[in-house]
Design a protein around this motif. Structure first.
Motif, mmCIF file in Angstrom:
data_model
loop_
_atom_site.group_PDB
_atom_site.id
_atom_site.type_symbol
_atom_site.label_atom_id
_atom_site.label_comp_id
_atom_site.label_asym_id
_atom_site.label_seq_id
_atom_site.Cartn_x
_atom_site.Cartn_y
_atom_site.Cartn_z
ATOM 1 N N SER A 201 0.020 5.896 -5.009
ATOM 2 C CA SER A 201 -0.696 5.845 -3.730
ATOM 3 C C SER A 201 -1.710 4.720 -3.703
ATOM 4 O O SER A 201 -2.864 4.899 -3.305
ATOM 5 C CB SER A 201 -1.377 7.194 -3.460
ATOM 6 O OG SER A 201 -0.437 8.246 -3.431
ATOM 7 N N ALA B 220 0.829 -1.194 0.000
ATOM 8 C CA ALA B 220 0.000 0.000 0.000
ATOM 9 C C ALA B 220 0.869 1.251 0.000
ATOM 10 O O ALA B 220 1.886 1.315 0.691
ATOM 11 C CB ALA B 220 -0.922 -0.002 1.215
ATOM 12 N N SER C 205 -1.459 -4.647 2.586
ATOM 13 C CA SER C 205 -1.372 -3.648 3.648
ATOM 14 C C SER C 205 -0.015 -3.673 4.314
ATOM 15 O O SER C 205 0.656 -4.710 4.363
ATOM 16 C CB SER C 205 -2.459 -3.885 4.692
ATOM 17 O OG SER C 205 -3.741 -3.812 4.123
ATOM 18 N N LYS D 77 -3.940 1.532 -2.879
ATOM 19 C CA LYS D 77 -4.620 1.088 -1.679
ATOM 20 C C LYS D 77 -5.017 -0.376 -1.827
ATOM 21 O O LYS D 77 -5.192 -0.862 -2.942
ATOM 22 C CB LYS D 77 -5.877 1.928 -1.446
ATOM 23 C CG LYS D 77 -5.635 3.422 -1.390
ATOM 24 C CD LYS D 77 -6.950 4.174 -1.302
ATOM 25 C CE LYS D 77 -6.732 5.668 -1.272
ATOM 26 N NZ LYS D 77 -8.022 6.404 -1.214
ATOM 27 N N ASP E 208 -7.652 -1.263 -4.261
ATOM 28 C CA ASP E 208 -7.348 -1.217 -5.683
ATOM 29 C C ASP E 208 -7.047 -2.601 -6.243
ATOM 30 O O ASP E 208 -6.906 -2.756 -7.461
ATOM 31 C CB ASP E 208 -6.150 -0.308 -5.957
ATOM 32 C CG ASP E 208 -6.446 1.151 -5.673
ATOM 33 O OD1 ASP E 208 -7.556 1.614 -6.004
ATOM 34 O OD2 ASP E 208 -5.561 1.840 -5.122
#
Length: 122
Positions: free
Chosen positions: A84, A14, A122, A86, A89
């Protein structure tokens, strides 16, 4: 005949970035619409970004300035710069192209790639 091939997918953390590419082989048109869409299993395919024959771009609302679509001068290769990133996505990303001049719509897309998987952890 025309074949679209995506590349550049992969796994990133991320906040990282990826640059997807779509190459059109056997393309004979100088004006067309080119785009990126994504899909998660069980969900409808989403509009990510499209660039039309006039160079105008449109993005899905979730992009919020994070993604940029661009094309080469020959309009047979286009890109999706994703920053960026996430976890949400994460999806299969598909490139697509159509013959429409001017504003592009989903239904104008005639050719589709097989997809490249983007996984954001993450």
């Amino acid at each position: 005949q025309v074949q679209l091939v995506e590349s550049g997918g992969g796994s990133v953390q991320a906040g990282g970035s990826l640059r997807l590419s779509c190459a059109a082989f056997g393309w004979i048109y100088s004006t067309l619409c080119m785009g990126w869409f994504r899909q998660v299993d069980g969900k409808e395919r989403e509009w990510v970004a499209v660039i039309d024959s006039e160079g105008r771009t449109s993005y899905g609302g979730f992009v919020k300035g994070r993604f940029t679509i661009s094309q080469d001068s020959a309009k047979n290769t286009w890109f999706l710069q994703m920053n960026s990133l996430k976890p949400e996505d994460t999806a299969m990303y598909y490139c697509a192209a159509g013959f429409q001049k001017g504003t592009c719509y989903y239904g104008d897309m005639r050719y589709w790639g097989k997809g490249t998987l983007v996984t954001i952890s993450s």
